[in-house]
Design a protein around this motif. Sequence first.
Motif, PDB file in Angstrom:
ATOM      1  N   LYS A   7     -24.051  60.416 -61.574  1.00  0.00           N
ATOM      2  CA  LYS A   7     -22.394  61.050 -60.110  1.00  0.00           C
ATOM      3  C   LYS A   7     -21.981  61.949 -60.217  1.00  0.00           C
ATOM      4  CE  LYS A   7     -20.849  55.603 -60.563  1.00  0.00           C
ATOM      5  NZ  LYS A   7     -21.371  55.415 -59.548  1.00  0.00           N
ATOM      6  N   MET A   8     -22.177  62.753 -60.973  1.00  0.00           N
ATOM      7  CA  MET A   8     -21.273  64.021 -60.779  1.00  0.00           C
ATOM      8  C   MET A   8     -22.342  65.289 -61.273  1.00  0.00           C
ATOM      9  SD  MET A   8     -18.356  63.302 -63.983  1.00  0.00           S
ATOM     10  CE  MET A   8     -17.518  65.042 -63.304  1.00  0.00           C
ATOM     11  N   GLY A   9     -23.682  64.827 -61.273  1.00  0.00           N
ATOM     12  CA  GLY A   9     -24.650  66.076 -60.945  1.00  0.00           C
ATOM     13  C   GLY A   9     -25.301  66.796 -62.138  1.00  0.00           C
ATOM     14  N   ILE A  10     -25.050  65.864 -63.332  1.00  0.00           N
ATOM     15  CA  ILE A  10     -24.839  66.208 -64.531  1.00  0.00           C
ATOM     16  C   ILE A  10     -26.255  65.779 -65.338  1.00  0.00           C
ATOM     17  CG2 ILE A  10     -24.226  66.841 -67.084  1.00  0.00           C
ATOM     18  CD1 ILE A  10     -21.562  65.501 -66.306  1.00  0.00           C
ATOM     19  N   LYS A  11     -26.881  67.221 -65.286  1.00  0.00           N
ATOM     20  CA  LYS A  11     -28.718  66.811 -66.637  1.00  0.00           C
ATOM     21  C   LYS A  11     -28.325  66.002 -67.339  1.00  0.00           C
ATOM     22  CE  LYS A  11     -28.983  71.184 -65.947  1.00  0.00           C
ATOM     23  NZ  LYS A  11     -29.176  72.185 -65.777  1.00  0.00           N
ATOM     24  N   TRP A  12     -29.488  65.401 -68.140  1.00  0.00           N
ATOM     25  CA  TRP A  12     -28.939  64.260 -69.216  1.00  0.00           C
ATOM     26  C   TRP A  12     -30.616  64.105 -69.480  1.00  0.00           C
ATOM     27  CZ3 TRP A  12     -31.214  59.824 -68.945  1.00  0.00           C
ATOM     28  CH2 TRP A  12     -31.319  59.563 -67.414  1.00  0.00           C
TER      29      TRP A  12
END
Length: 203
Positions: free
Chosen positions: A172-177
């Motif tokens: 949702k927050m555009g963070i890579k994982w």
Amino acid sequence: MIRFVLDTSIFVNPDVRKKFGETPTEAMKTFLSYAEKLFGKVEFYMPPGIYREVMHFVEEEEVSPELELYIIKKPPNVHDIKIPAFVVYELIEDIRRRVDKGLRVAEKAVRESVLDTENVDKVIQKLRRNYRKALREGILDSKEDFELILLAKELDGIIVSVDVGILTWAEKMGIKWVDAFKFKEVLEELVEKFRSESEKERK
């Protein structure tokens, strides 16, 4: 520089951990052997809350001082990180939905206990299991989880976790994982990549 932000699950979740070792301490030792090979190319971070969680399971004397050298403990800069308003709206909406869902689970359990008075204990156990699933699965349900998200946002890092709530909100927050189940393979690929690059440079 590649930056990974590590969750507790890598070393504690039995299904993930077994790729690195049978115990949390063995898993940490294996991870640190990769971190040593990637030193100077890749950085590994943990928020202090996550680090404390991990240390409850790991025998510190067996992994120190490598642990201090290769895992950077850093809290997120909570005063300067900006979070889009839509994230707060979605979180509030998600909590409201879960409270309603939890209420329905409780109502169902009450009806079952009225109809089956001999198995009230079993009904309560089922209620607890379903209520926990309805309210906690897939949500950020601890300060430590939120710190992990914020730190990855601040560093433009890559979260490593199997926690559905963390990964959902990372998206949702555009963070890579990276799914922690695949993390060992990712580390092996990186080691091989940097080894090949070094060999090419020497030639």
